[in-house]
Design an enzyme around this catalytic site. Structure first.
Site, short mmCIF file in Angstrom:
data_model
loop_
_atom_site.label_atom_id
_atom_site.label_comp_id
_atom_site.label_asym_id
_atom_site.label_seq_id
_atom_site.Cartn_x
_atom_site.Cartn_y
_atom_site.Cartn_z
CE LYS A 1 3.35 1.79 -6.30
NZ LYS A 1 3.14 1.28 -4.93
N GLY B 1 -1.82 -5.21 -6.24
CA GLY B 1 -0.69 -5.89 -5.60
C GLY B 1 0.33 -4.95 -5.01
CG ASP C 1 1.15 5.19 -5.93
OD1 ASP C 1 1.63 5.93 -5.06
OD2 ASP C 1 0.96 3.98 -5.78
C1 LIG Z 1 0.46 3.23 -0.65
C2 LIG Z 1 0.91 3.60 -2.05
O1 LIG Z 1 0.81 2.50 -2.92
C3 LIG Z 1 2.35 4.02 -2.00
O2 LIG Z 1 2.91 4.06 -3.28
C4 LIG Z 1 0.07 4.69 -2.58
O3 LIG Z 1 0.18 5.86 -1.83
C5 LIG Z 1 -1.36 4.32 -2.81
O4 LIG Z 1 -1.70 5.01 -3.95
P1 LIG Z 1 -3.04 4.72 -4.78
O5 LIG Z 1 -3.30 3.25 -4.90
O6 LIG Z 1 -2.91 5.54 -6.01
O7 LIG Z 1 -4.06 5.26 -3.77
P2 LIG Z 1 -5.36 6.12 -4.01
O8 LIG Z 1 -6.19 5.46 -5.07
O9 LIG Z 1 -4.98 7.55 -4.14
O10 LIG Z 1 -6.05 5.91 -2.59
C6 LIG Z 1 -6.67 4.70 -2.19
C7 LIG Z 1 -7.07 4.84 -0.73
O11 LIG Z 1 -5.91 4.70 0.10
C8 LIG Z 1 -5.91 5.66 1.15
N1 LIG Z 1 -4.68 6.48 1.05
C9 LIG Z 1 -3.94 6.49 -0.09
C10 LIG Z 1 -2.78 7.24 -0.17
C11 LIG Z 1 -2.38 7.98 0.96
N2 LIG Z 1 -1.27 8.72 0.95
N3 LIG Z 1 -3.14 7.95 2.09
C12 LIG Z 1 -4.28 7.21 2.15
O12 LIG Z 1 -4.94 7.21 3.18
C13 LIG Z 1 -7.17 6.46 1.02
O13 LIG Z 1 -8.11 5.87 1.88
C14 LIG Z 1 -7.64 6.20 -0.41
O14 LIG Z 1 -9.04 6.18 -0.49
N1 LIG Z 2 -6.38 0.14 -15.60
C1 LIG Z 2 -6.45 -0.40 -14.38
N2 LIG Z 2 -5.61 -1.38 -14.03
C2 LIG Z 2 -5.67 -1.93 -12.79
N3 LIG Z 2 -6.56 -1.58 -11.86
C3 LIG Z 2 -7.43 -0.61 -12.14
C4 LIG Z 2 -7.42 0.03 -13.41
N4 LIG Z 2 -8.38 0.94 -13.43
C5 LIG Z 2 -8.95 0.89 -12.22
N5 LIG Z 2 -8.41 -0.05 -11.43
C6 LIG Z 2 -8.80 -0.34 -10.03
O1 LIG Z 2 -7.73 0.08 -9.17
C7 LIG Z 2 -7.44 -0.92 -8.20
C8 LIG Z 2 -5.96 -0.86 -7.86
O2 LIG Z 2 -5.22 -1.21 -8.97
P1 LIG Z 2 -3.64 -1.28 -9.00
O3 LIG Z 2 -3.24 -2.45 -9.81
O4 LIG Z 2 -3.07 0.04 -9.38
O5 LIG Z 2 -3.34 -1.54 -7.45
P2 LIG Z 2 -2.03 -1.53 -6.67
O6 LIG Z 2 -0.99 -2.25 -7.46
O7 LIG Z 2 -2.34 -2.03 -5.31
O8 LIG Z 2 -1.65 0.00 -6.63
P3 LIG Z 2 -1.07 0.88 -5.48
O9 LIG Z 2 0.28 0.40 -5.15
O10 LIG Z 2 -1.06 2.20 -6.18
O11 LIG Z 2 -2.05 0.78 -4.35
C9 LIG Z 2 -7.86 -2.24 -8.84
O12 LIG Z 2 -8.23 -3.19 -7.88
C10 LIG Z 2 -9.03 -1.81 -9.72
O13 LIG Z 2 -10.24 -1.90 -8.99
#
Ligand SMILES: C[C@](O)(CO)[C@H](O)COP(=O)(O)OP(=O)(O)OC[C@H]1O[C@@H](n2ccc(N)nc2=O)[C@H](O)[C@@H]1O
Ligand SMILES: Nc1ncnc2c1ncn2[C@@H]1O[C@H](COP(=O)(O)OP(=O)(O)OP(=O)(O)O)[C@@H](O)[C@H]1O
Length: 284
Positions: free
Chosen positions: A14, A101, A140
């Site tokens: 996304k 990322g 997400d």
């Molecule tokens: C920033 C976005 O990427 C926007 O799409 C997402 O809201 C992040 O979603 P995500 O990676 O699925 O995040 P989560 O794994 O739920 O949360 C990771 C950490 O980010 C912080 N977190 C996340 C989402 C949110 N609305 N508020 C937060 O403060 C929290 O400290 C949490 O421990």
């Molecule tokens: N199947 C998986 N693929 C990728 N990362 C994973 C998975 N399972 C657990 N993780 C953990 O989740 C973390 C975040 O992964 P992801 O690739 O979704 O990050 P992101 O692209 O930054 O997502 P977001 O935008 O939701 O923050 C990784 O650094 C890893 O430690």
């Protein structure tokens, strides 16, 4: 029960076309207003249903993320627990999306696992029930389960379908891992953008409230965004590190990609308002 492998379930990335942070809740999570659109760049998952309850993941990720932390196995386990399904699954992951990322690859893998196993196990949960299970694993995940481009509020779980232009994007993945939790904990993060109505938000210029902070801390992100801005309107997605520029044709996006300096990694992808997962679910 079939022993066949059900192949090629896509888990798309996304983009957050805009991302506003409106406040911090008592539980530490942040109130957001954001616009999600999918792109046609995907991880791919295969599933084989098993009679016994074990959940086994085959991927080249296990050196980076322990199986017990992998969102794919955590999602499958949550579905078993919610439904009492007695069997299990063997799951193969072809990881294509950059991790950490801001492209949501881990969340998307989890959503695809919930949607695919709900069909293959015939556990018959509704999308609402799957989204509730998903939300416990990551903010997400619900949008990936529902599979339509959406304006999101709350922590990202209150969704309203929208149809932004399906641009072609040049996405650059800087060589930096940005921790989502660290960005949200940073005292310098702006958290007070006023909440606005959807019509205003959709029509005003789009921005990401995390971008200035991440750009100031990660020179690789600053460099990628600076380069991209020479070619197209460009922003960061999520909490970074990826940045994207929007182009009205594939040809223009590919022409910019061809000029990308050799020390940067990028790819061209199409914006999609309907997720490839939903397309796969309806046309197996
Ligand atoms: C920033 C976005 O990427 C926007 O799409 C997402 O809201 C992040 O979603 P995500 O990676 O699925 O995040 P989560 O794994 O739920 O949360 C990771 C950490 O980010 C912080 N977190 C996340 C989402 C949110 N609305 N508020 C937060 O403060 C929290 O400290 C949490 O421990
Ligand atoms: N199947 C998986 N693929 C990728 N990362 C994973 C998975 N399972 C657990 N993780 C953990 O989740 C973390 C975040 O992964 P992801 O690739 O979704 O990050 P992101 O692209 O930054 O997502 P977001 O935008 O939701 O923050 C990784 O650094 C890893 O430690």
């Amino acid at each position: 029960m079939s022993n066949e492998i059900s192949r090629n379930w896509p888990a798309p990335a996304k983009l957050n076309l805009f991302l506003h942070i409106n406040g911090r809740r008592a539980d530490g999570y942040h109130e957001l207003q954001t616009l999600f659109q999918f792109i046609d760049c995907c991880d791919l998952l295969d599933f084989r249903v098993t009679q016994t309850p074990e959940l086994i993941l085959h991927s080249d990720m296990s050196s980076v993320v322990a199986d017990s932390d992998n969102l794919i196995l955590r999602a499958a386990k949550s579905l078993q627990q919610a439904t009492g399904y007695p069997g299990g699954a063997e799951i193969w992951l072809e990881k294509c999306l950059p991790m950490g990322g801001g492209l949501g690859g881990g969340s998307s893998d989890a959503a695809t696992t919930l949607v695919a196993l709900n069909q293959l196990w015939n556990t018959q949960l509704s999308n609402d029930e799957l989204a509730t299970i998903g939300l416990k694993l990551g903010a997400d995940i619900p949008v990936f389960i529902r599979g339509f481009a959406a304006f999101a509020e709350g922590v990202g779980e209150r969704l309203q379908a929208v149809t932004p232009t399906e641009f072609w994007y040049l996405v650059i993945a800087p060589d930096a891992h940005v921790s989502t939790a660290a960005v949200f904990q940073d005292p310098l993060l702006p958290r007070n953008t006023p909440k606005l109505g959807i019509d205003t938000l959709m029509s005003q210029p789009w921005a990401n409230d995390c971008q200035d902070l991440v750009v100031s801390k990660y020179p690789q992100v600053a460099k990628a965004l600076g380069w991209l801005l020479e070619y197209a309107p460009s922003r960061m997605t999520g909490t970074g590190a990826c940045v994207f520029g929007e182009f009205s044709s594939q040809q223009q996006a590919l022409a910019a990609l061809a000029k990308l300096p050799s020390d940067m990694q990028g790819f061209v992808a199409k914006g999609m308002n309907i997720s490839p997962l939903i397309v796969r679910l309806n046309h197996p």
